[in-house]
Scaffold this active site. Structure first.
Site, short mmCIF file in Angstrom:
data_model
loop_
_atom_site.label_atom_id
_atom_site.label_comp_id
_atom_site.label_asym_id
_atom_site.label_seq_id
_atom_site.Cartn_x
_atom_site.Cartn_y
_atom_site.Cartn_z
N SER A 1 86.35 -12.19 -36.07
CA SER A 1 86.80 -12.26 -34.68
C SER A 1 86.75 -13.71 -34.23
CB SER A 1 85.89 -11.42 -33.78
OG SER A 1 84.59 -12.00 -33.73
N ASP A 2 87.55 -14.04 -33.21
CA ASP A 2 87.31 -15.31 -32.55
C ASP A 2 85.98 -15.17 -31.79
OD1 ASP A 2 87.46 -17.88 -31.51
OD2 ASP A 2 89.57 -17.72 -30.97
N TRP A 3 85.43 -16.27 -31.33
CA TRP A 3 84.07 -16.27 -30.77
C TRP A 3 83.98 -15.46 -29.48
CZ3 TRP A 3 84.46 -18.01 -35.22
CH2 TRP A 3 83.38 -18.54 -35.93
#
Ligand SMILES: *[C@@H]1O[C@H](CO)[C@@H](O)[C@H](O)[C@H]1NC(C)=O
Ligand SMILES: *[C@@H]1O[C@H](CO)[C@@H](O)[C@H](O)[C@H]1NC(C)=O
Ligand SMILES: *[C@@H]1O[C@H](CO)[C@@H](O)[C@H](O)[C@H]1NC(C)=O
Ligand SMILES: *[C@@H]1O[C@H](CO)[C@@H](O)[C@H](O)[C@H]1NC(C)=O
Ligand SMILES: *[C@@H]1O[C@H](CO)[C@@H](O)[C@H](O)[C@H]1NC(C)=O
Ligand SMILES: *[C@@H]1O[C@H](CO)[C@@H](O)[C@H](O)[C@H]1NC(C)=O
Ligand SMILES: *[C@@H]1O[C@H](CO)[C@@H](O)[C@H](O)[C@H]1NC(C)=O
Ligand SMILES: *[C@@H]1O[C@H](CO)[C@@H](O)[C@H](O)[C@H]1NC(C)=O
Ligand SMILES: *[C@@H]1O[C@H](CO)[C@@H](O)[C@H](O)[C@H]1NC(C)=O
Length: 887
Positions: free
Chosen positions: A288-290
């Site tokens: 996932s992105d952060w």
């Protein structure tokens, strides 16, 4: 990714990251969509292991994962929490020390190792794209890979191909290579190759259609915007660079913050399971992105393999959707065991694929402190201290390649009266604060979140610290004998009489970055300044042009600016787009100004006459209640594709770029390499899939160790459960298995039977037949000038024959740059066209189709998209020069 260094909880609040909360779970993630937009279910997540050159790594990974406990598998598939771990990278996974699998260090950024010392701040993607130089793109990547390895980072969070540059105002397009899928794809593939040859895992990001900063994240009030992209546009534009990246062997990928067709990218099963893993045959892992992960079970089922940085949407509280929740979800039967096994195998296989099991250095830096000694786990706020920075110098001679990229990206748009190159004794007058480094130091603003002094990169997580900064004024003074500087953005009133020989160099900028910062009213995207030069740059140029009869404009910019206010003023004789030069802003420019080299960059996007020349759908999408719907109704028509379609002339066309010398493109020959058919050969079926034990493991595999109370760190994310919690979850799992209680409420279309995969798949990047070379063209490029050496770029565009498919008039398909050619010297370049290059995505067929086999395709070769005078025909197999450019 978003979170920045040196930002505590307050910083996160201030940047709006915490506006994303777990309450978002109450926001219906599937708001009403425009008619016809669908996010179809695609289950189950395809196993890895069926692409030939991954077989060995997957076999080894499977063997290792088979020896892991449930807690170990849950540990390696998620981050240990933001700002956690000794030697803290922006992301740190849990480890499985019992079986010898380490924590992985995931580190920004695409242009250099972020938030640490003794590194090189390379020019970003947009400048790299502007070189159009495959060898240089690769050399930059080799150097970047060496620096990540030297710092002990396992994963390089780059390259960037989404945003692609659909929206001229978008904040982060400068991290990518330009507003064309093929330029972007080839640059990404070479970057992946260069980085991964150093044993560093590259990450292709952000999947997908992440074309705006504002409203990108899910939060308490609102879901992230939804990019609604039709199937053909997805394949022919936005997915294209991802396909080439998978083909280049990229081992990891990052899901974007936004939604596609109403379903968040980090849990969009059609996107991850269908398009990315099954059709493109991606064998590595997707993170996932952060703080973009929004669920536990749903994300796992949809194919997400790693949650980063491990936290829920509110970080630093010790909460996760995975880790201990993954252990629970496996024990209670809601997430099938083989899904966790496959995710773990993908991660471990990527590690073997890069050879990181042998002699890979451990991380030796902290992203969150510049001190030698400090908190080992800064996210815990208190706790043990120790050595956190070893200050390893990883720079070697990389400043040279950084300078060469900055230099060869410089794009000369105009050079009337051959004003350039200058001689060293020309009297020079420098204007604009962009000529000199920020007086407070090049790193004065966190994550470069200000536009003060020379603009070397945009702002946000896609940055690195400058260890050194070579600014234009220093370089120009070193190379010229008579330099007067006015380090101001307003034209001084006290300049005396100037002579006709005096030359003014005016420095202007346009900046943008990530939505985590607002700079001079711009929310990441150029929401306030638009395509206008910052700090009244237009006025500065106009004032200089009123006073001097020779003006050179140097533009440091993230993306196009409109140059109408001054480009054709009589005294504005030369324009140089120096893009974003990184740390080597000075000599890269002076080498061009004083003629040590000829400029050889070409625009990686179009410079329009007016921002209104573009389709209205590519302007920034504003606030709406509910989910913002960003409909890609312009389809294939972005940047030059759009302007060509509507017949609007740009000010400077995509691919434009002048030299001090002239080149001809002659003596072209075309060869048919492979006889095409309408459809590619039928793909082979998947073979070699691992088989997994799907029995729910024993609860004891997730029990906390006896010494947990002594070893655990506050807020750190662990995969373990208390014995009671593990037993309770296992009891639920047993009851579900026995059919005595209802299990998880699976989404529509859910299945656990592995699929054969779509016809368009079959190998890395898709059906291997798509990458068969259909035609090659050899062309002789000659420097016809008499004075200057230089490098030329041969750009190759395809024009499709008439058929039932509407296609853009021309589309870039390949490019090659010459070596430095002396006057009179020639070089033969070879350009290649694959089956995919002459195909369209047929939404009914769900495959790539050659609309007219052996049809009247024209392959146009030239030095810019509007300067194409040489065409080769696929039907005639002949080439002719002296043609009228198609646009
Ligand atoms: C999005 O919806 C369109 C129909 O409007 C469809 O063609 C496309 O395949 C969908 N894409 C994804 C990723 O679900
Ligand atoms: C999970 O990872 C952490 C951090 O590396 C480590 O301390 C812990 O022992 C790991 N847990 C298991 C079950 O291996
Ligand atoms: C693996 O894939 C890469 C990228 O497509 C390719 O260059 C390489 O030759 C492949 N290796 C093997 C052993 O097939
Ligand atoms: C670079 O590394 C050296 C040690 O090799 C160290 O003394 C110096 O402080 C580092 N530079 C920075 C800016 O931290
Ligand atoms: C520098 O340039 C200025 C402006 O043209 C001129 O007046 C002066 O004589 C020059 N100085 C030298 C040393 O050439
Ligand atoms: C510019 O100055 C630098 C540093 O002194 C030198 O290396 C370079 O050769 C000079 N370039 C020109 C064109 O004079
Ligand atoms: C290049 O060609 C153009 C037009 O053919 C001409 O105007 C120009 O002077 C030439 N430039 C050089 C450097 O030869
Ligand atoms: C191009 O072809 C012509 C004959 O058509 C030949 O005379 C010439 O030498 C060739 N030029 C190059 C650079 O190969
Ligand atoms: C499958 O897993 C279950 C639960 O851990 C275990 O009891 C069983 O022995 C395993 N079967 C095989 C064939 O390894």
């Amino acid at each position: 990714m978003a979170p920045s260094a040196n930002l505590g909880l307050c910083g996160l609040l201030a940047t709006g990251l915490l506006s994303s909360t777990s309450l978002a779970a109450n926001v219906d993630p599937r708001n009403a969509l425009p008619a016809g937009v669908v996010a179809a279910p695609y289950y189950p997540a395809p196993y890895t292991g069926w692409v030939a050159n991954w077989t060995e790594s997957v076999t080894k990974a499977k063997a290792l994962v088979d020896t892991m406990t449930l807690a170990e598998k849950a540990n390696i598939t998620a981050g240990t929490g933001i700002y956690m771990g000794e030697y803290v990278c922006v992301g740190m996974t849990g480890s499985a020390p019992r079986v010898g699998f380490p924590q992985l260090c995931l580190q920004d950024s695409a242009l250099g190792v972020r938030d640490t010392d003794n590194i090189t701040a390379f020019p970003p993607g947009i400048t790299t794209g502007a070189t159009w130089d495959k060898n240089l793109i690769y050399q930059r990547a080799v150097a970047i890979g060496q620096e990540f390895r030297g710092k002990g980072a396992n994963v390089y969070l780059g390259p960037v191909v989404s945003p692609l540059g659909r929206k001229p105002r978008d904040g982060r397009s400068w991290e990518g290579f330009g507003a064309d899928p093929v330029l972007s794809a080839k640059a990404a593939a070479l970057t992946i190759q260069g980085v991964q040859e150093q044993g560093v895992m590259a990450t292709i990001k952000h999947l997908i259609a992440y074309e705006q900063e504002m409203w990108r994240m899910y939060n308490i009030i609102q879901p992230a915007y939804s990019s609604n992209v039709d199937d053909r546009t997805m394949h022919e534009l936005y997915l294209w660079p991802f396909a080439e990246s998978v083909r280049a062997g990229v081992v990891s990928a990052m899901a974007a913050y936004n939604a596609v067709n109403g379903s968040a990218c980090s849990q969009n099963s059609y996107l991850i399971n269908g398009l990315f893993k099954d059709e493109l045959g991606f064998q590595g892992f997707i993170m996932s992105d952060w703080l973009a992960q929004m669920s536990g079970v749903a994300a796992a089922l949809a194919g997400l393999d790693m949650g980063m940085p491990g936290d829920t949407m509110i970080p630093l509280l010790g909460n996760s959707y995975w880790m201990y929740e993954m252990s629970t979800a496996i024990l209670n039967g809601s997430t099938p065991v083989d899904r966790l096994d496959d995710a773990a195998v993908r991660i471990v296989a990527a590690w073997y694929q890069m050879g990181q099991d042998e002699d890979y250095p451990e991380p030796n830096f902290s992203s969150y402190s510049t001190n030698a000694v400090g908190l080992l786990h800064p996210g815990a706020l208190i706790g043990p201290t120790g050595v956190i920075n070893q200050f390893v110098d990883v720079r070697a001679d990389h400043a040279d390649v950084a300078r060469e990229v900055a230099q060869d990206g410089i794009t000369m748009l105009k050079n009337d009266d051959s004003l350039l190159p200058l001689s060293s004794d020309t009297p020079l007058f420098l204007f604009g604060t962009d000529q000199a480094v920020n007086a407070d130091g090049p790193n004065a603003c966190v994550d470069r979140s200000c536009n003060t002094g020379t603009l070397g990169m945009g702002w946000g997580s896609g940055t690195a610290r400058y260890e050194t900064f070579n600014d234009p004024v220093t370089a120009i003074k070193a190379n010229a004998t008579n330099v007067t500087t006015y380090n101001t953005d307003s034209f001084p009133s006290d300049i005396g009489t100037v002579s006709d020989d005096d030359v003014a160099i005016v420095f202007i900028t346009s900046d943008s970055g990530e939505n985590s910062y607002t700079v001079e009213g711009n929310y990441g995207d150029r929401s306030s300044d638009g395509l206008v030069a910052w700090h009244d740059g237009d006025e500065l140029v106009q004032d200089a042009a009123a006073k001097f009869s020779n003006v050179i404009v140097v533009v440091h910019t993230v993306a196009p600016i409109v140059v109408e206010p001054w480009y054709d003023l009589a005294s504005v004789k030369a324009i140089l787009f120096a893009h974003l030069p990184g740390q080597e802003a000075g000599y890269s420019l002076s080498n061009v100004l004083f003629g040590a080299v000829s400029p050889s960059g070409h625009l990686p996007y179009t410079i329009p006459v007016s921002e209104d020349d573009y389709a209205s759908t590519v302007s920034l999408t504003g606030f709406e209640f509910g989910q913002i719907q960003d409909s890609y109704t312009e389809g294939l028509y972005i940047d030059y594709r759009y302007l060509n379609k509507v017949g609007t002339k740009p000010r400077y066309a995509f691919g434009h770029g002048l030299s001090y010398t002239n080149f001809t493109y002659t003596n072209a020959t075309i060869t048919k390499v492979t006889q095409l058919t309408t459809l590619p050969a039928t793909r082979t079926s998947k073979s070699g899939l691992p088989s997994y034990n799907t029995t729910i493991p024993e609860a004891s595999e997730a029990y906390r160790p006896a010494d947990y109370d002594d070893i655990h760190v506050d807020r750190y994310l662990y995969p373990w459960l208390s014995d009671d919690d593990a037993d309770a979850a296992a009891a639920t799992g047993a009851a579900v298995t026995a059919g005595t209680t209802d299990g998880y409420n699976y989404p529509d279309g859910y299945s656990t039977t592995q699929t054969a995969g779509p016809p368009a798949g079959g190998g890395p990047g898709g059906n291997p037949a798509l990458f068969d070379i259909a035609y090659t063209i050899n062309v002789v490029v000659t420097n016809t000038g008499s004075t200057y050496s230089g490098k030329a770029v041969a750009q190759a565009y395809v024009q499709f024959p008439d058929s039932d498919f509407d296609t853009p008039i021309i589309q870039l398909r390949d490019f090659e740059k010459t070596d430095t050619l002396a006057p009179g010297e020639s070089q033969t370049l070879t350009l290649s066209f694959t089956r995919k290059d002459v195909s369209v995505w047929d939404v009914v067929e769900q495959n790539w189709v050659v609309p007219v086999v052996d049809g009247a395709y024209k392959f146009w070769i030239g030095e810019a998209s509007d300067a194409l005078y040489l065409a080769c025909g696929a039907d005639t197999l002949t080439c002719n020069d002296g043609q009228t450019s198609p646009v």
